[in-house]
Design a protein around this motif. Structure first.
Motif, PDB file in Angstrom:
ATOM      1  N   THR A 189      -6.747 -30.038  23.989  1.00 14.17           N
ATOM      2  CA  THR A 189      -5.750 -29.124  24.949  1.00 14.17           C
ATOM      3  C   THR A 189      -6.378 -28.071  25.386  1.00 14.17           C
ATOM      4  OG1 THR A 189      -3.311 -29.458  24.149  1.00 14.17           O
ATOM      5  CG2 THR A 189      -4.037 -27.443  25.141  1.00 14.17           C
ATOM      6  N   ARG A 190      -7.066 -28.197  24.523  1.00 14.50           N
ATOM      7  CA  ARG A 190      -7.953 -26.786  24.652  1.00 14.50           C
ATOM      8  C   ARG A 190      -9.600 -27.545  25.874  1.00 14.50           C
ATOM      9  NH1 ARG A 190      -9.977 -25.770  20.214  1.00 14.50           N
ATOM     10  NH2 ARG A 190     -11.513 -27.118  19.549  1.00 14.50           N
ATOM     11  N   GLY A 191     -10.470 -28.681  25.457  1.00 14.45           N
ATOM     12  CA  GLY A 191     -10.670 -29.576  26.178  1.00 14.45           C
ATOM     13  C   GLY A 191     -10.398 -29.237  28.206  1.00 14.45           C
ATOM     14  N   VAL A 192      -8.971 -29.782  27.952  1.00 16.30           N
ATOM     15  CA  VAL A 192      -8.233 -30.192  29.257  1.00 16.30           C
ATOM     16  C   VAL A 192      -8.426 -28.603  29.566  1.00 16.30           C
ATOM     17  CG1 VAL A 192      -6.796 -31.391  30.699  1.00 16.30           C
ATOM     18  CG2 VAL A 192      -7.485 -31.733  28.475  1.00 16.30           C
ATOM     19  N   GLU A 193      -8.494 -27.955  29.393  1.00 17.39           N
ATOM     20  CA  GLU A 193      -8.113 -26.404  29.999  1.00 17.39           C
ATOM     21  C   GLU A 193      -9.505 -25.888  29.818  1.00 17.39           C
ATOM     22  OE1 GLU A 193      -6.474 -24.270  26.985  1.00 17.39           O
ATOM     23  OE2 GLU A 193      -4.002 -24.613  27.439  1.00 17.39           O
TER      24      GLU A 193
END
Length: 365
Positions: free
Chosen positions: A340-344
């Motif tokens: 999730t952090r990587g996508v954001e």
């Protein structure tokens, strides 16, 4: 020569590294195109044109579309032909096949019937090129027949055929419009012609280097092949039927992954069968489907996280309001905090690269 036995994780990492999608980013456009062998030209700009989006996903924010334009139009280190941008140093691999075009009787007969038209185009370009197709008169004797959009588009059709034959070349673009000229004004005149059989072998070798692992044979895919003949060395992948060819130089290397948003035309996922075999990733470009029949969105971006394809992002760039609008995030696997952090972070980076002020989320799925 023995058969290499690979587990799925190693096979996926070979594919990701070969496409320059692991953590160490390349620094410049030419390095990317030489490794990938091509950038597909597609004008769909829901977010950005494909060639630019592919380059950004490898290089990051230091890449700008002006770099591609300079390489094509000023430095002549790249060339465009048949909807592909390739290294100019690879031109010799395509010259021999140009002489064999066209391959179908309908095309040959139409060109033959319009030989005066062909010569008129070459004369016009010799005197006034480079020119857009709209500045070239239609003096055809026989109209091009088609049930599609090319019907009676005689100037464009003849230019396409002459490009494939090596009689004209794309000198530049102004927006989406191609400017045409004589090849000696675009291509190096001292380019050595590689014989067809040798060229096929070399293209297979370079394609395998770009893919890392691929099938020897397979179903034809439009625009560019995804099979590699007997290039590389034989391999089997644990849990996957059939044999593969692997780039021996890609074996046994360390892997450091990252998160990346990919173009729908990205070569990591372009071969849908390979994407399913190696990544368990199902994908289809749905821009031609009615809205109600789409599963993932008009121009959904595949999401790579380290060595897994984990979902799709349905997004579009709203340039009037300066927003990257995220319509939906489709999780093929349950996203961890790290994913999730990587996508954001990638969405923020994409918006910044596009010059948009914000990322607006509509829905998560």
């Amino acid at each position: 020569m023995g058969v290499h036995r690979l587990d799925l994780a190693e096979a996926r990492r070979i594919a990701v590294r070969a496409q320059m999608l692991d953590a160490p980013r390349p620094r410049d456009l030419l390095t990317v195109v030489h490794q990938l062998t091509l950038l597909q030209v597609d004008p769909t700009a829901v977010i950005a044109p494909n060639a630019d989006l592919v380059a950004w996903s490898r290089i990051g924010p230091s890449y700008q579309p002006a770099h591609l334009q300079q390489a094509l139009e000023q430095d002549r280190s790249l060339f465009e032909r048949d909807a592909m941008v390739r290294p100019m140093s690879d031109l010799g691999l395509y010259l021999a096949e140009m002489k064999t075009f066209p391959h179908y009787d309908k095309q040959r007969e139409w060109i033959r019937a319009n030989d005066r038209f062909r010569r008129n185009i070459l004369k016009r370009l010799r005197a006034s090129g480079p020119l857009p197709s709209r500045d070239i008169p239609d003096t055809s004797k026989l109209a091009w027949p088609s049930s599609g959009w090319t019907n009676d588009r005689n100037v464009t059709q003849m230019l396409e055929f002459l490009m494939m034959r090596g009689e004209v070349a794309i000198a530049a673009r102004r927006g989406r419009e191609r400017l045409w000229d004589l090849p000696q004004r675009v291509y190096p005149v001292d380019t050595q012609v590689v014989p067809v059989d040798e060229a096929v072998r070399e293209k297979n070798r370079r394609r395998l280097r770009a893919l890392g692992i691929a099938r020897e044979k397979g179903t034809a895919i439009p625009l560019d092949s995804v099979v590699v003949g007997d290039a590389g060395e034989p391999a089997v992948v644990e849990g996957v039927r059939g044999t593969w060819r692997v780039d021996a130089e890609a074996l046994g290397k360390p892997f450091e992954g990252r998160t990346a948003l990919l173009s729908p035309f990205d070569r990591l996922t372009y071969d849908r069968r390979r994407a399913m075999d190696l990544f368990g990733f199902e994908y289809m470009l749905e821009m031609y489907k009615p809205r109600e029949k789409r599963r993932w969105g008009y121009f959904a971006l595949p999401v790579l996280h380290h060595d897994r394809l984990v979902g799709k992002v349905d997004a579009s760039a709203d340039r009037k309001s300066s927003r990257l609008v995220v319509h939906a995030i489709h999780q093929d696997v349950r996203f961890t905090r790290d994913i999730t952090r990587g996508v954001e972070e990638e969405l923020q980076a994409l918006a910044s690269w596009l010059g948009l002020e914000s990322v607006d989320r509509e829905d998560d799925r």
